[in-house]
Design a protein around this motif. Structure first.
Motif, PDB file in Angstrom:
ATOM      1  N   HIS A 318       0.848  -1.192   0.000  1.00 11.91           N
ATOM      2  CA  HIS A 318       0.000   0.000   0.000  1.00 11.91           C
ATOM      3  C   HIS A 318       0.886   1.245   0.000  1.00 11.91           C
ATOM      4  O   HIS A 318       2.060   1.190   0.383  1.00 11.91           O
ATOM      5  CB  HIS A 318      -0.993   0.024   1.169  1.00 11.91           C
ATOM      6  N   THR A 320       0.499   3.602   1.878  1.00 13.04           N
ATOM      7  CA  THR A 320       0.573   4.068   3.268  1.00 13.04           C
ATOM      8  C   THR A 320       2.002   3.921   3.804  1.00 13.04           C
ATOM      9  O   THR A 320       2.386   4.608   4.756  1.00 13.04           O
ATOM     10  CB  THR A 320      -0.462   3.309   4.122  1.00 13.04           C
ATOM     11  N   ARG A 348      -0.031  -6.799  -4.645  1.00 15.20           N
ATOM     12  CA  ARG A 348      -0.483  -7.812  -3.685  1.00 15.20           C
ATOM     13  C   ARG A 348      -0.498  -9.165  -4.365  1.00 15.20           C
ATOM     14  O   ARG A 348      -0.933  -9.284  -5.518  1.00 15.20           O
ATOM     15  CB  ARG A 348      -1.877  -7.465  -3.148  1.00 15.20           C
ATOM     16  N   GLN A 362      -3.291   2.921  -5.880  1.00 14.85           N
ATOM     17  CA  GLN A 362      -3.999   3.450  -4.720  1.00 14.85           C
ATOM     18  C   GLN A 362      -3.985   4.966  -4.743  1.00 14.85           C
ATOM     19  O   GLN A 362      -2.982   5.591  -5.103  1.00 14.85           O
ATOM     20  CB  GLN A 362      -3.327   2.984  -3.427  1.00 14.85           C
ATOM     21  N   GLU A 364      -4.392   8.001  -2.117  1.00 18.07           N
ATOM     22  CA  GLU A 364      -4.336   8.148  -0.663  1.00 18.07           C
ATOM     23  C   GLU A 364      -4.222   9.620  -0.302  1.00 18.07           C
ATOM     24  O   GLU A 364      -3.504  10.379  -0.953  1.00 18.07           O
ATOM     25  CB  GLU A 364      -3.128   7.372  -0.140  1.00 18.07           C
ATOM     26  N   ASN A 400      -8.391  -1.481  10.814  1.00 17.80           N
ATOM     27  CA  ASN A 400      -7.052  -1.473  10.226  1.00 17.80           C
ATOM     28  C   ASN A 400      -6.075  -1.502  11.397  1.00 17.80           C
ATOM     29  O   ASN A 400      -6.346  -0.868  12.416  1.00 17.80           O
ATOM     30  CB  ASN A 400      -6.779  -0.176   9.459  1.00 17.80           C
ATOM     31  N   TYR A 402      -3.473   0.094  11.777  1.00 22.80           N
ATOM     32  CA  TYR A 402      -2.833   1.391  12.009  1.00 22.80           C
ATOM     33  C   TYR A 402      -3.808   2.533  12.236  1.00 22.80           C
ATOM     34  O   TYR A 402      -3.390   3.666  12.410  1.00 22.80           O
ATOM     35  CB  TYR A 402      -1.892   1.732  10.851  1.00 22.80           C
ATOM     36  N   THR A 403      -5.131   2.280  12.149  1.00 23.63           N
ATOM     37  CA  THR A 403      -6.082   3.369  12.407  1.00 23.63           C
ATOM     38  C   THR A 403      -7.075   2.968  13.489  1.00 23.63           C
ATOM     39  O   THR A 403      -7.449   1.811  13.625  1.00 23.63           O
ATOM     40  CB  THR A 403      -6.864   3.761  11.138  1.00 23.63           C
ATOM     41  N   ASN A 424     -11.562   3.346   2.206  1.00 22.38           N
ATOM     42  CA  ASN A 424     -11.260   2.954   3.575  1.00 22.38           C
ATOM     43  C   ASN A 424     -10.607   4.176   4.229  1.00 22.38           C
ATOM     44  O   ASN A 424      -9.950   4.963   3.546  1.00 22.38           O
ATOM     45  CB  ASN A 424     -10.299   1.762   3.490  1.00 22.38           C
ATOM     46  N   SER A 425     -10.813   4.336   5.515  1.00 23.32           N
ATOM     47  CA  SER A 425     -10.285   5.547   6.137  1.00 23.32           C
ATOM     48  C   SER A 425     -10.073   5.352   7.633  1.00 23.32           C
ATOM     49  O   SER A 425     -10.443   4.315   8.177  1.00 23.32           O
ATOM     50  CB  SER A 425     -11.263   6.703   5.925  1.00 23.32           C
ATOM     51  N   ALA A 446      -6.807  10.045   7.551  1.00 21.23           N
ATOM     52  CA  ALA A 446      -6.330   9.540   6.258  1.00 21.23           C
ATOM     53  C   ALA A 446      -7.373   8.654   5.601  1.00 21.23           C
ATOM     54  O   ALA A 446      -8.238   8.097   6.282  1.00 21.23           O
ATOM     55  CB  ALA A 446      -5.034   8.757   6.460  1.00 21.23           C
ATOM     56  N   TRP A 447      -7.273   8.553   4.294  1.00 19.43           N
ATOM     57  CA  TRP A 447      -8.163   7.636   3.578  1.00 19.43           C
ATOM     58  C   TRP A 447      -7.493   7.112   2.318  1.00 19.43           C
ATOM     59  O   TRP A 447      -6.519   7.715   1.848  1.00 19.43           O
ATOM     60  CB  TRP A 447      -9.501   8.296   3.240  1.00 19.43           C
ATOM     61  N   GLY A 448      -7.987   6.001   1.861  1.00 20.96           N
ATOM     62  CA  GLY A 448      -7.398   5.395   0.659  1.00 20.96           C
ATOM     63  C   GLY A 448      -8.482   4.736  -0.181  1.00 20.96           C
ATOM     64  O   GLY A 448      -9.506   4.297   0.340  1.00 20.96           O
TER      65      GLY A 448
END
Ligand code: PHE
Length: 487
Positions: A318, A320, A348, A362, A364, A400, A402-403, A424-425, A446-448
């Protein structure tokens, strides 16, 4: 030539009643006349009415008999006038088909006696069939009963004849005017332009196809998205490295080393160079600690963190990974708020199907500032997605590593008549931000989302392999319209 004849004729006569007769009288080819009439009609010099006529033409067989005589005629003349001829001998003198048909027809006409010896029954015959065929060939009109008989013997067939009757049109002139297509320098200099008549614009004409490079739909949509981010005051992150270490891709994001996404089944690891050479050691130490035992109010994951695992190189899963590095760099200086975005390739290790490839793009976005809340995230998502043409949004709690909190983003798709997941965010966790050295009150929202999904919806593509990869139709790329994002 044909044009002058037609326009000249109409100067003195009311109409050309029949283009066929006209062509014959003038000694001109009818096809040429027809072409000229069509062109003059197009410019309204003349008005033309269609004339359609069914005419008779000779078949191949008909043509043969018109030249050599009908089978019955050929048979009759093959019999000597004085006395008969043995059947076999007569047969040898004629073509088998001519003999067969000739016998039947001549007997019917009572021209011959068909015994062992074949002999003439009458002194003199007239080959009417041959004569009729020649008349038809000549364009003469013949009796309906004769037509029926010849058609029955498949010697003639119908053909549609197309011609016109022609009168003066609204733009009639005895001579066609030449219209200038361009206003030239010479015309301006000589003053000729004053007397010139110009061709009208044809607004229905298609422009010449542009050869050369064409932007891929993904690039067109990416360009539009980049504009949206720039308009919202975001800076683009440097995402030009596809290879990252596990450390930046996973560990800095507080993603535990046993996490299933870190398995080789889900991620492409590099064979050479298989590990990264340098990492910021003091930061590595803090990341290790937060994984193993937490801190900053967290209990951590309580496992032995492995440096070897963190060193492993991979194709980033990602973008990210880049966001994390950018935030780390930001933390090394006195704090300033930032808005960052990126749109780039990720990888992936997935089974490929009509909606998934092993590599995709992606999009982001992230905002880093003091005291941001989940409400700020929802607000900026509404702003961002409405610029893509999606103004109805809904959020669903998600997870996630990380969030926290994390939200999936859904948008109401008018065309599909349902809610579709568009991204996703979340808010980056303190376990991710504080080891970097960011001040405690700094929050990152953040969002992606994928670039492929909106591109496929916008361009009506439902198999991702038609969009990306070796099966893409280059012709389609050439004719793709511009991206109408948010319109
Ligand atoms: N990295 C996430 C993904 O791969 C997207 C995301 C970015 C989620 C930022 C939350 C915050 O799907």
């Amino acid at each position: 030539m044909a044009e002058e004849v037609i326009l000249g004729y109409l100067a003195k006569n009311e109409e050309i009643a029949d283009s066929g007769e006209f062509a014959a009288k003038q000694g001109l080819n009818h096809d040429d006349i027809v072409n000229v009439i069509k062109s003059l009609h197009g410019f309204r010099y003349v008005d033309a009415q269609d004339i359609k006529r069914e005419t008779w033409v000779l078949t191949d067989e008909g043509n043969m008999y018109a030249a050599a005589g009908s089978p019955e005629g050929q048979l009759f003349f093959a019999i000597p006038a004085e006395g008969g001829i043995p059947r076999e001998e007569l047969q040898k003198k004629l073509d088998p088909l001519v003999f067969k048909i000739g016998c039947a027809q001549a007997a019917k006409n009572k021209w011959v006696d068909m015994g062992k010896l074949v002999s003439r029954k009458v002194e003199h015959v007239e080959d009417r069939v041959k004569d009729l065929l020649l008349q038809i060939k000549d364009g003469q009109v013949i009796d309906q009963d004769d037509i029926k008989a010849l058609k029955g013997r498949k010697l003639i067939a119908t053909q549609t004849w197309n011609g016109y009757s022609v009168k003066k049109g609204p733009n009639y002139a005895p001579q066609r005017k030449k219209f200038a297509a361009d206003l030239t320098r010479e015309m301006l200099q000589s003053g000729e332009w004053k007397n010139s008549e110009f061709k009208e614009y044809n607004f229905n004409a298609k422009g010449a196809a542009i050869e050369g490079g064409h932007l891929h739909p993904l690039n067109k949509v990416r360009h539009q998205l980049r504009m949206i981010f720039l308009q919202m005051g975001f800076e683009e992150m440097p995402t030009d490295r596809f290879v990252e270490s596990s450390f930046w891709n996973f560990d800095t994001l507080f993603q535990p080393q046993q996490h299933p996404a870190r398995d080789a089944h889900d991620t492409f690891y590099l064979k050479a160079p298989s590990t990264t050479k340098e990492l910021p050691e003091d930061y590595v130490e803090r990341v290790k600690r937060v994984h193993e035992s937490g801190g900053y109010g967290s209990r951590g994951y309580d496992y032995d963190w492995s440096r070897e695992e963190a060193n492993k190189n991979l194709l980033r899963t990602h973008t990210t990974a880049v966001s994390s590095k950018m935030l780390y760099l930001l933390a090394q200086k006195p704090f300033t708020p930032k808005r960052y975005f990126s749109i780039d390739r990720v990888f992936r290790n997935e089974a490929v199907d009509r909606t998934h490839l092993a590599e995709f793009h992606q999009i982001e976005g992230l905002i880093c500032d003091r005291g941001l809340t989940l409400g700020d995230l929802m607000g900026v998502l509404h702003d961002f997605f409405s610029r893509l043409g999606m103004s109805k949004l809904r959020f669903k709690p998600a997870y996630n590593p990380y969030t926290e909190p994390s939200m999936e983003i859904f948008s109401y798709h008018e065309g599909f008549g349902k809610w579709v997941e568009v991204g996703n965010s979340g808010m980056f966790r303190p376990e991710m931000l504080l080891p970097m050295g960011l001040p405690e009150d700094v929050r990152v929202i953040a969002w992606g989302l994928s670039l492929e999904r909106p591109t496929m919806i916008l361009y009506g593509i439902n198999n991702i392999r038609d969009l990306f990869g070796h099966k893409v139709d280059l012709g389609l790329i050439k004719i793709n319209p511009i991206c109408g994002l948010g319109v």
